[in-house]
Design an enzyme around this catalytic site. Structure first.
Site, short mmCIF file in Angstrom:
data_model
loop_
_atom_site.label_atom_id
_atom_site.label_comp_id
_atom_site.label_asym_id
_atom_site.label_seq_id
_atom_site.Cartn_x
_atom_site.Cartn_y
_atom_site.Cartn_z
CB SER A 23 -0.87 0.04 1.26
OG SER A 23 -1.94 -0.84 1.13
NE ARG A 27 -2.55 4.89 0.35
CZ ARG A 27 -3.15 3.73 0.05
NH1 ARG A 27 -2.44 2.71 -0.43
NH2 ARG A 27 -4.45 3.59 0.19
CB SER A 164 -13.17 1.44 0.48
OG SER A 164 -12.24 1.42 -0.58
CD GLN A 166 -8.16 -0.67 -3.48
OE1 GLN A 166 -9.18 -0.90 -4.14
NE2 GLN A 166 -7.14 -1.50 -3.44
CG ASP A 311 -5.76 -6.64 2.08
OD1 ASP A 311 -6.87 -6.76 1.52
OD2 ASP A 311 -4.99 -5.69 1.85
#
Ligand code: S3P
Length: 426
Positions: A23, A27, A164, A166, A311
């Site tokens: 992640s 980014r 979320s 995302q 996850d």
């Protein structure tokens, strides 16, 4: 490729340095592309997903130079160029959703594509808020490929039904290019790496509980040290807890509280887990984790805990097969929209191994402790986290198992098997 996993003769011992967080790697490369100057990313992930983000940024005119195996320099004018090709996000939902936010506010047209799995994943969740901001995105039935026509965007106050990161990141990134302020409110706090990193790079962003508020800002190039991925560490945490006599130390693990739900679950299950040294790296908490073989008991996992371990749920299902009593996972319906339908896939595959687990609309229920028989072949469904969760299950089966499509681990954790094997050698 079929990977055979046999019950080990030994316990897991020693230490492992957990590789770079996926992640954060996404980014770091995407946000550095928006900064004018040279940014440095240390410990950039070797997973295929972050490499998809890097390739997309390059197709938008950004230069990337690897200084050594782990460090990459991102050289950008801070202004993206119209791409001459469709932007291939591969298997990566993070790449597609974050880029959709950025591209909506550019003065050119672009197309985001992905592999078969990504093309099946829902994009309405980003198309809807972006459209409210004035974006124009064409996509058949709200699935990739997404044709994004850059427009002048207006800030909105968006209240999301989903927790979320995302979707949140997509809206906040669009907010960087919008008129006025943009806010995003979610029901529970999802991972907040975007908020932390954008602030670290000088953006005008603040948070109040489950709301993040951003104003149009210029980002400054910075040097970012990326910590190890707790989602990768999770497979070692589970293996250490369930393989008899194990005692391992996982080094350099990201401990951002929006990601540490797995640690809370291990504690609820009565597992032996200690955090050793905690420090800050580029604004993110990091530490070492010691895990020892433990007697576990079932627990209930729901509500605000879900985004903090979304996850990790496939490997938590495996862990729960080795815990006494019932483990119930609720409010996790979005697991059906990941790289595979992870509820159906994990329930189906660990049932084949001998687990007692049943599917519910928004999660699963596991009855433990079960001695897993193994001796069968299981499917990864082209899902990296399922492949690694099944590998961990294979370590406590009575007979060897075969995992079909094991090569999908390369999406997030190409070093997985090598690092696991190292712990069996001491
Ligand atoms: C991610 C957020 C999560 C997670 C994914 C990575 C991110 O997805 O499942 O693997 O980097 O923002 P959602 O935010 O859609 O739950």
């Amino acid at each position: 490729m079929i990977k055979f996993v046999s019950p080990p003769q030994k316990a897991l011992k020693g230490f492992v340095t957990i590789p770079s967080d996926k992640s954060l790697s996404h980014r770091a490369v995407i946000f550095s592309s928006l900064a004018n100057g040279t940014s440095v990313i240390n410990n950039f992930s070797k997973g295929a997903d972050p490499l998809s983000s890097l390739a997309v940024c390059k197709a938008l005119g950004v230069r990337a130079e690897f200084k050594d195996e782990n460090s990459v320099e991102i050289i950008s004018s801070g202004i993206l160029k119209k791409p001459s090709v469709p932007l291939d996000c591969g298997n990566s939902g993070t790449t597609m959703r974050l880029m959709a936010g950025i591209l909506s506010g550019q003065n050119f047209e672009s197309v985001l594509t992905g592999d078969e799995s990504l093309s099946r994943r829902p994009m309405r969740r980003v198309i809807e808020p972006l459209s409210l901001m004035g974006a124009e995105i064409q996509a058949v039935d709200c699935h990739a490929p997404l044709e994004v026509f850059g427009r002048r965007l207006c800030g909105i106050d968006y209240v999301s039904k989903l927790a979320s990161a995302q979707v949140k990141s997509c809206v906040l990134l669009a907010g960087l290019f919008a008129n006025g302020h943009t806010s995003f409110t979610e029901p529970y706090l999802s991972r907040n790496h975007t908020e932390i990193m954008l602030k670290y790079m000088g953006a005008d962003i603040r948070t109040e509980g489950c709301t993040a508020i951003i104003k149009p800002s210029k980002l400054a190039p910075v040097e970012i040290d990326i910590c190890g991925d707790i989602s990768s560490a999770a497979f070692f945490i589970a293996a250490g807890l369930i393989v008899p006599d194990s005692d391992i130390i996982l080094k350099n693990v990201g401990l951002n509280p929006t990601r540490t739900g797995i640690i809370d679950v291990v504690k609820m299950m009565g597992g032996r887990l200690e955090i050793l040294d905690e420090t800050l790296k580029s604004g993110e908490p990091v530490g070492d984790i010691r895990v020892q073989y433990s007697d576990l008991k079932g627990c209930v996992i729901e509500k605000d805990l879900i985004p903090r371990l979304i996850d990790e749920l496939p490997v938590i299902a495996v862990l729960a097969t080795q815990a006494d009593g019932e483990t119930i996972v609720k409010n996790a319906e979005d697991l059906r929209n990941k790289e595979s339908d992870r509820i159906k896939a994990v329930v189906g595959e660990i049932t084949k191994l001998g687990a007692s687990i049943s599917e519910t609309p928004d999660g699963f229920v596991v009855h433990g402790k079960t001695s897993l028989s193994g001796g069968v072949q299981v499917e990864s469904f082209h899902d990296h986290r399922l492949a690694m969760s099944l590998y961990v299950a294979g370590l406590v089966c009575n007979k060897s198992i075969g995992i079909n499509g094991f090569e999908w681990v390369n999406i997030s954790f190409p070093e997985f098997e090598l690092l696991m094997n190292n712990l069996f050698e001491i």
